[in-house]
Design a protein around this motif. Structure first.
Motif, PDB file in Angstrom:
ATOM      1  N   PRO A 115     -34.318  11.433 -28.636  1.00  0.00           N
ATOM      2  CA  PRO A 115     -34.446  10.050 -28.152  1.00  0.00           C
ATOM      3  C   PRO A 115     -35.764   9.390 -28.507  1.00  0.00           C
ATOM      4  N   THR A 116     -36.798  10.175 -28.859  1.00  0.00           N
ATOM      5  CA  THR A 116     -38.110   9.575 -29.134  1.00  0.00           C
ATOM      6  C   THR A 116     -38.298   9.194 -30.595  1.00  0.00           C
ATOM      7  N   ASN A 117     -37.303   9.473 -31.441  1.00  0.00           N
ATOM      8  CA  ASN A 117     -37.476   9.248 -32.881  1.00  0.00           C
ATOM      9  C   ASN A 117     -37.786   7.794 -33.226  1.00  0.00           C
ATOM     10  N   HIS A 118     -37.221   6.859 -32.485  1.00  0.00           N
ATOM     11  CA  HIS A 118     -37.406   5.437 -32.804  1.00  0.00           C
ATOM     12  C   HIS A 118     -38.337   4.748 -31.798  1.00  0.00           C
ATOM     13  N   LEU A 119     -39.100   5.554 -31.049  1.00  0.00           N
ATOM     14  CA  LEU A 119     -39.970   4.988 -30.020  1.00  0.00           C
ATOM     15  C   LEU A 119     -41.430   5.176 -30.408  1.00  0.00           C
ATOM     16  N   ASP A 120     -42.278   4.273 -29.927  1.00  0.00           N
ATOM     17  CA  ASP A 120     -43.702   4.471 -30.070  1.00  0.00           C
ATOM     18  C   ASP A 120     -44.235   5.080 -28.773  1.00  0.00           C
ATOM     19  N   LEU A 160     -29.557  16.759 -17.281  1.00  0.00           N
ATOM     20  CA  LEU A 160     -29.983  16.302 -18.601  1.00  0.00           C
ATOM     21  C   LEU A 160     -30.073  17.489 -19.552  1.00  0.00           C
ATOM     22  N   ILE A 161     -29.486  17.343 -20.750  1.00  0.00           N
ATOM     23  CA  ILE A 161     -29.737  18.275 -21.845  1.00  0.00           C
ATOM     24  C   ILE A 161     -30.316  17.459 -22.992  1.00  0.00           C
ATOM     25  N   LEU A 162     -31.461  17.902 -23.487  1.00  0.00           N
ATOM     26  CA  LEU A 162     -32.282  17.097 -24.385  1.00  0.00           C
ATOM     27  C   LEU A 162     -32.635  17.883 -25.634  1.00  0.00           C
ATOM     28  N   ILE A 163     -32.313  17.318 -26.804  1.00  0.00           N
ATOM     29  CA  ILE A 163     -32.784  17.869 -28.075  1.00  0.00           C
ATOM     30  C   ILE A 163     -34.031  17.084 -28.480  1.00  0.00           C
ATOM     31  N   SER A 164     -35.125  17.790 -28.708  1.00  0.00           N
ATOM     32  CA  SER A 164     -36.355  17.098 -29.105  1.00  0.00           C
ATOM     33  C   SER A 164     -37.259  18.052 -29.860  1.00  0.00           C
ATOM     34  N   HIS A 165     -38.060  17.499 -30.786  1.00  0.00           N
ATOM     35  CA  HIS A 165     -39.073  18.258 -31.489  1.00  0.00           C
ATOM     36  C   HIS A 165     -40.469  17.808 -31.060  1.00  0.00           C
ATOM     37  N   ASP A 166     -40.539  17.104 -29.942  1.00  0.00           N
ATOM     38  CA  ASP A 166     -41.809  16.610 -29.425  1.00  0.00           C
ATOM     39  C   ASP A 166     -42.219  17.501 -28.255  1.00  0.00           C
ATOM     40  N   MET A 182     -29.866  16.996 -49.499  1.00  0.00           N
ATOM     41  CA  MET A 182     -30.868  17.583 -48.611  1.00  0.00           C
ATOM     42  C   MET A 182     -30.817  16.965 -47.220  1.00  0.00           C
ATOM     43  N   SER A 183     -31.191  17.741 -46.207  1.00  0.00           N
ATOM     44  CA  SER A 183     -31.313  17.222 -44.848  1.00  0.00           C
ATOM     45  C   SER A 183     -32.556  16.353 -44.731  1.00  0.00           C
ATOM     46  N   GLY A 184     -32.651  15.630 -43.629  1.00  0.00           N
ATOM     47  CA  GLY A 184     -33.837  14.798 -43.410  1.00  0.00           C
ATOM     48  C   GLY A 184     -35.112  15.620 -43.382  1.00  0.00           C
ATOM     49  N   GLY A 185     -35.060  16.820 -42.769  1.00  0.00           N
ATOM     50  CA  GLY A 185     -36.236  17.672 -42.716  1.00  0.00           C
ATOM     51  C   GLY A 185     -36.663  18.151 -44.090  1.00  0.00           C
ATOM     52  N   GLU A 186     -35.690  18.494 -44.952  1.00  0.00           N
ATOM     53  CA  GLU A 186     -36.009  18.941 -46.311  1.00  0.00           C
ATOM     54  C   GLU A 186     -36.629  17.804 -47.125  1.00  0.00           C
ATOM     55  N   LYS A 187     -36.082  16.600 -46.981  1.00  0.00           N
ATOM     56  CA  LYS A 187     -36.652  15.461 -47.703  1.00  0.00           C
ATOM     57  C   LYS A 187     -38.083  15.173 -47.249  1.00  0.00           C
ATOM     58  N   ALA A 188     -38.319  15.301 -45.937  1.00  0.00           N
ATOM     59  CA  ALA A 188     -39.670  15.074 -45.422  1.00  0.00           C
ATOM     60  C   ALA A 188     -40.636  16.110 -45.982  1.00  0.00           C
ATOM     61  N   ARG A 189     -40.188  17.361 -46.085  1.00  0.00           N
ATOM     62  CA  ARG A 189     -41.019  18.407 -46.670  1.00  0.00           C
ATOM     63  C   ARG A 189     -41.362  18.090 -48.122  1.00  0.00           C
ATOM     64  N   LEU A 190     -40.356  17.626 -48.872  1.00  0.00           N
ATOM     65  CA  LEU A 190     -40.593  17.290 -50.277  1.00  0.00           C
ATOM     66  C   LEU A 190     -41.562  16.121 -50.398  1.00  0.00           C
ATOM     67  N   HIS A 222     -38.113  13.701 -38.518  1.00  0.00           N
ATOM     68  CA  HIS A 222     -37.273  14.653 -39.272  1.00  0.00           C
ATOM     69  C   HIS A 222     -37.862  16.055 -39.339  1.00  0.00           C
ATOM     70  N   LEU A 223     -39.049  16.289 -38.800  1.00  0.00           N
ATOM     71  CA  LEU A 223     -39.627  17.630 -38.829  1.00  0.00           C
ATOM     72  C   LEU A 223     -39.339  18.355 -37.521  1.00  0.00           C
ATOM     73  N   ASP A 224     -38.927  19.639 -37.612  1.00  0.00           N
ATOM     74  CA  ASP A 224     -38.709  20.409 -36.396  1.00  0.00           C
ATOM     75  C   ASP A 224     -40.058  20.910 -35.873  1.00  0.00           C
ATOM     76  N   LEU A 225     -40.010  21.616 -34.730  1.00  0.00           N
ATOM     77  CA  LEU A 225     -41.259  21.998 -34.066  1.00  0.00           C
ATOM     78  C   LEU A 225     -42.123  22.916 -34.917  1.00  0.00           C
ATOM     79  N   SER A 226     -41.501  23.862 -35.607  1.00  0.00           N
ATOM     80  CA  SER A 226     -42.310  24.787 -36.408  1.00  0.00           C
ATOM     81  C   SER A 226     -42.976  24.067 -37.570  1.00  0.00           C
ATOM     82  N   LEU A 227     -42.272  23.107 -38.187  1.00  0.00           N
ATOM     83  CA  LEU A 227     -42.870  22.343 -39.290  1.00  0.00           C
ATOM     84  C   LEU A 227     -43.975  21.416 -38.786  1.00  0.00           C
TER      85      LEU A 227
END
Length: 657
Positions: free
Chosen positions: A193-198, A216-222, A448-456, A477-482
């Motif tokens: 949900p935070t991808n498009h938020l400041d 609540l079940i929440l997917i987030s990399h923040d 490529m996925s969004g994460g792969e494109k961001a890495r490139l 587009h980056l996961d927590l480890s990236l």
């Protein structure tokens, strides 16, 4: 529109009050996403769902929405729970933003529809019932709630009446998020949900979700967002879903402790194995010790043979050393930035030297991206000076950097275009540190996925050895480890760094100072992100106070207009009661007249002669019936009067509040 449905999953009885997974397994495209996984999610818990991109997080959401079926095991959700999630698409509607968000409240919209039908049918009794139901669900403040929600997500009051189609894609996603939050959901599923938020909108969303009374079940990399909101973590790794109590930081600590304990047990087992094996080797063929040797062989078989599963191998990269670090790198003197005749920022003064590590703060639309584009040279200054030193190398990661990639080209070809003289092996070795090894380096970008494109995109920037790095939302587009890898790389970076990001962990760990972009100016901000949060709250309070003072000048006109509207609504609400009272009063008057006429007849002495005995009994029976009818009519009249009086008191109290 918000995705909203009732759950019809396996074995969910009416008495079930929590989500349970039992030996759950799911395969997609021949690949096992997770297997033999069990967990429980209790009501009103807020669960973070984490794991690398592609591990099955979104597929688990699809299971929750009954869009997929488990290959093995069961996922049980209470049968009557309403599930809401954020729609991914928004049609280009003429409907206003405010009404689009209110659509998320399905019970309210259903009652509204029923009220329209009742009013068309002139069904006063049903109208009164629906008004009571609307009052019970708090419909009187629904517009205020939706407005406050949109304000929290960054919308201006003047935008609420604008059609949905007038907003850009990112702002439409905010509308979809607001619509999902308006739903009266028992289970809320939020995917990034935070991808498009400041940052300011994220602060608001954290506060809102902490008060959410559903599950609540929440997917987030923040990680900061997960730490602030979550009570539990579900972690998908090595095709298994594991449950942890606590927020993300507590999960990391627990997981590290588990891995350390498993490693210690494994190492002890290896020492024991070596000791037992020496005994077996020494006495295996000695008859007197054969039984003991056999016993030790069985003990060896029971020892663990594999080391514990570690975290999946992370991608590790670092910034290359720039060929030179001129000082200063760039200077802005009394610079004005904008587009055409429109000035966005004025009087900008910045001196960027090697080692500068600056984070830009400010509300959405304040001009942070405009400043980054000015620094990158993509936007010429409207006035003032922008001075750059010889040898300046700018690495610019824009919000839409992924769109600049050639979809038909490979990762290797992107670098070969930058450096035709480099050997293929050198470029392959470099790309390998970003996770592009073997055939991955030569396949096209398009699938490529969004994460792969961001890495490139990061790899391309890093290969050019910039000494001034401009990052505008680099963690999308980056996961927590990236994200952790990027933080580590930025901490060792030797050049100057300017960052715009909604990822507070990235800001806290990579920048040394902040600038506030606000009111058309760029000024040093004396404080950290917590101070910025307080500044935002103070600004919001000041705006509310100013709006209240402005509104006071029109209060009389507004009050009079609003009072008339409320009075009209009240008259409509109590009209059925007044009609009922009038009907009963007419009936009572008629019955009283009939009883009076009957009393006159019974006053005739001749009626009591034996010859009129039957007539007398008939009149007495009629009198009894009339008295009973009168008693019922008076009782109903009194009940209606009391109900009307209660409504009047409530109306007066509401007006005086």
């Amino acid at each position: 529109m918000v995705d909203f449905n009732y759950c019809n999953l396996t074995a969910g009885s009416d008495k079930q009050t929590m989500i349970t997974a039992e030996k759950l397994a799911l395969l997609r495209g021949g690949q096992t996403l997770f297997d033999d996984s069990s967990f429980q999610v209790f009501p009103q818990h807020r669960v973070g769902l984490v794991g690398k991109n592609g591990c099955g997080k979104s597929s688990l959401f699809s299971l929750c929405r009954n869009e997929l079926q488990a290959d093995e095991g069961q996922l049980n959700i209470p049968a009557k729970w309403r599930i809401a999630s954020v729609a991914q698409d928004t049609p280009a509607l003429e409907q206003s933003a405010l009404n689009y968000v209110i659509d998320g409240d399905k019970p309210y919209r259903q009652l509204q529809s029923e009220l329209d039908q009742a009013e068309s049918a002139n069904d006063g009794h049903r109208i009164a019932e629906i008004h009571d139901q609307l009052a019970a669900i708090g419909s009187f403040d629904i517009e205020a709630r939706a407005s406050a929600m949109l304000a929290g997500l960054g919308f201006e009051q003047s935008q609420l009446g604008n059609p949905v189609k007038s907003f850009s894609g990112g702002w439409r996603m905010r509308l979809n998020l607001a619509q999902a939050l308006m739903a009266r959901a028992d289970l809320l599923l939020l995917d990034e949900p935070t991808n498009h938020l400041d940052v300011d909108a994220i602060f608001w969303l954290e506060d809102y979700l902490r008060q959410f009374d559903g599950t609540l079940i929440l997917i987030s990399h923040d990680r900061d967002f997960l730490d602030s909101v979550c009570t539990d973590i579900l972690h998908i790794e090595h095709q298994r879903i594991t449950q942890y109590r606590g927020n993300y930081s507590q999960f990391e600590a627990q997981r590290a402790e588990q891995i350390a304990q498993q490693q210690s047990q494994y190492e002890k087992a290896q020492v024991m194995r070596e000791h037992l094996q020496k005994y077996v080797d020494r006495f295996r063929y000695k008859a007197s010790k054969a039984k003991q040797a056999q016993s030790r062989l069985k003990a060896i078989e029971k020892l663990p043979t594999q080391a514990p599963l570690r975290a999946q191998a992370d991608i590790r990269f670092s910034f290359l050393t720039p060929p030179q670090l001129p000082n200063p790198l760039m200077t802005l003197r009394d610079t004005r930035a904008g587009y055409g005749d429109t000035t966005i920022l004025r009087h900008i003064k910045l001196n960027l030297v090697p080692g500068t590590r600056l984070g830009l703060l400010g509300r959405n639309g304040a001009g942070k991206s405009t400043l980054i584009k000015l620094l990158a040279g993509e936007l010429p200054p409207l006035d003032g000076e922008r001075t750059v030193s010889p040898g300046l190398r700018i690495g610019y990661f824009a919000q839409h950097q992924l769109e600049t990639l050639d979809l038909q080209a490979s990762a290797l070809l992107h670098l070969q275009r930058l450096d035709p003289q480099a050997s293929e092996q050198t470029l392959r070795d470099f790309l390998g540190s970003f996770g592009f090894s073997g055939d991955q380096a030569t396949r096209s970008v398009e699938p490529m996925s969004g994460g792969e494109k961001a890495r490139l995109a990061l790899a391309i920037i890093i290969y050019q050895k910039p000494n001034l790095l401009l990052l505008d939302e680099p963690t999308n587009h980056l996961d927590l480890s990236l994200r952790d890898t990027l933080v580590d790389a930025l901490q060792e970076y030797e050049g100057a760094l300017i960052v715009v990001a909604h990822d507070r962990h990235l800001l806290r760990t990579t920048v040394d100072e902040f600038c506030l972009v606000a009111n058309g100016e760029v000024n040093p901000f004396d404080g950290d992100l917590d101070d910025y949060h307080r500044w935002l709250q103070d600004q919001a309070a000041a705006q509310r106070s100013e709006a209240k003072q402005t509104d006071n000048s029109d209060d009389k006109k507004r009050d009079r207009k609003e009072q008339k509207r409320l009075e009209a609504a009240f008259r409509q609400q109590v009209a059925p009661l007044k009609k009922r009272i009038q009907q009963r009063e007419t009936e009572i008057s008629k019955l009283e007249q009939q009883l009076s006429d009957l009393h006159d007849q019974l006053s005739d002495s001749s009626l009591y002669d034996d010859s009129n005995k039957d007539k007398l009994q008939q009149l007495l029976a009629t009198q009894t019936e009339l008295k009973q009818s009168l008693e019922l009519a008076e009782s109903d009249w009194m009940e209606a009067e009391e109900e009307l009086s209660q409504h009047q008191q409530e109306f007066e109290q509401a007006n005086n509040a």
